[in-house]
Design an enzyme around this catalytic site. Structure first.
Site, PDB file in Angstrom:
ATOM      1  N   ASP A  38       0.818  -1.221   0.000  1.00  0.00           N
ATOM      2  CA  ASP A  38       0.000   0.000   0.000  1.00  0.00           C
ATOM      3  C   ASP A  38       0.846   1.263   0.000  1.00  0.00           C
ATOM      4  OD1 ASP A  38      -2.629  -0.469  -0.252  1.00  0.00           O
ATOM      5  OD2 ASP A  38      -3.169  -0.027   1.819  1.00  0.00           O
ATOM      6  N   LYS A  60      -0.956   4.825  -4.138  1.00  0.00           N
ATOM      7  CA  LYS A  60      -1.011   6.082  -4.885  1.00  0.00           C
ATOM      8  C   LYS A  60      -0.304   7.118  -4.035  1.00  0.00           C
ATOM      9  CE  LYS A  60      -4.952   7.093  -2.251  1.00  0.00           C
ATOM     10  NZ  LYS A  60      -6.266   6.698  -1.996  1.00  0.00           N
ATOM     11  N   MET A  91      -7.416  11.093   8.755  1.00  0.00           N
ATOM     12  CA  MET A  91      -7.886  11.714   7.513  1.00  0.00           C
ATOM     13  C   MET A  91      -8.642  13.021   7.780  1.00  0.00           C
ATOM     14  SD  MET A  91      -8.956   8.227   5.506  1.00  0.00           S
ATOM     15  CE  MET A  91      -9.182   7.112   6.880  1.00  0.00           C
TER      16      MET A  91
END
Ligand code: SAH
Length: 253
Positions: free
Chosen positions: A35, A57, A173
């Site tokens: 990841d 990403k 987040m």
């Protein structure tokens, strides 16, 4: 014979925070799916011939679609490979580990899970802050600021109320929606409540700021703190605030 999939928590970044179990699982893997938040240094524990597939990403690139990752894991396991899925922090904390395990098990594939140190723990410890404290906090809430899957917005007021009653908030987040986070929590918490943000916890590039809840969004912007970061809110930060670990303006007038 079918292979297996092990979802391995790679911890927050510092390779020394890997568990022995994680190191052994990485060493046994014939295929590793890695990841984006995993520190590449942990791949030093992989066997020489292991196939390493980066599925993350960063830097504006497209992420690998989840369906592709699921398919690849299943296909490799069904071929008999020993698959390790390396995920940042702990696989079962906001990492979609639960969904991945369910889908694999539904196909008859054996799944194991190895815990990792979740970023929220590393963030607090890097500030020298205990998330619970007999005098300040009798519990802790790990929560993501991302909208819920059912589309319902987060109930910031309920979280603020919990924090006001002595629970430390550890918010994943949260920096991309720092304004909503601040104003939501302010509905139930005084502006002077201590808050902190830790970016890249446990890594050499770690940055942090400690301020009041009232100054949170402005400080994050002024310090240009972005993702990945953990926001902590609660009285356990009081000592840190006075130690002034931060370069940011700590308080608004
Ligand atoms: N499973 C992971 C969390 C995945 S969600 C864990 O247990 O830690 C991704 C979020 O985790 C990021 O947006 C950020 O909020 C947090 N995060 C992950 N690594 C981090 C780090 N090193 N420092 C600060 N926050 C981090």
């Amino acid at each position: 014979m079918n292979g297996t999939v092990t979802l391995v928590g790679a911890g927050p970044g510092d390779p020394e925070l890997l568990t022995l179990k994680a190191v052994r699982a990485i060493g046994r893997a014939t295929v590793l799916l890695v990841d984006d938040l995993v520190n590449d240094e942990v791949l030093a524990f992989a066997a020489p011939g292991a196939r390493i597939v980066q599925v993350g990403k960063r830097g504006g690139c497209q992420s690998t679609p989840q369906a592709f990752i699921d398919k690849l894991m299943a296909a490799e396991a069904l071929k008999g490979e020993t698959v390790v899925r390396l995920k940042g922090g702990d696989p079962f904390i906001f990492g979609r580990g639960g969904e991945e395990a369910e889908r694999l098990r539904a196909q008859g594939i054996a799944v194991e899970v190895v815990n990792g140190i979740t970023a929220g723990l590393a963030a607090a410890t890097s500030l020298g802050v205990p998330l619970t404290h007999r005098e300040h906090a009798h519990g802790v809430i790990f929560v993501t600021a991302h909208a819920r899957a059912d589309g319902e917005p987060l109930d910031w007021y309920a979280l603020a109320t919990a924090a006001a009653q002595g629970l430390t908030l550890v918010i994943y987040m949260g920096v991309t929606s720092i304004d909503a986070l601040q104003s939501g929590l302010r509905r139930g918490l005084p502006g002077a409540t201590p808050a902190a943000v830790v970016q890249y916890a446990s890594l050499p590039q770690q940055r942090q700021l400690v301020c009041s809840l009232e100054a949170l969004a402005a400080s994050v912007r002024a310090e240009r703190i972005g993702s990945p970061a953990i926001v902590i809110v609660g009285d356990v930060l009081r000592g840190v605030q006075t130690l002034s670990l931060t370069r940011a303006a700590a308080h608004t007038a």
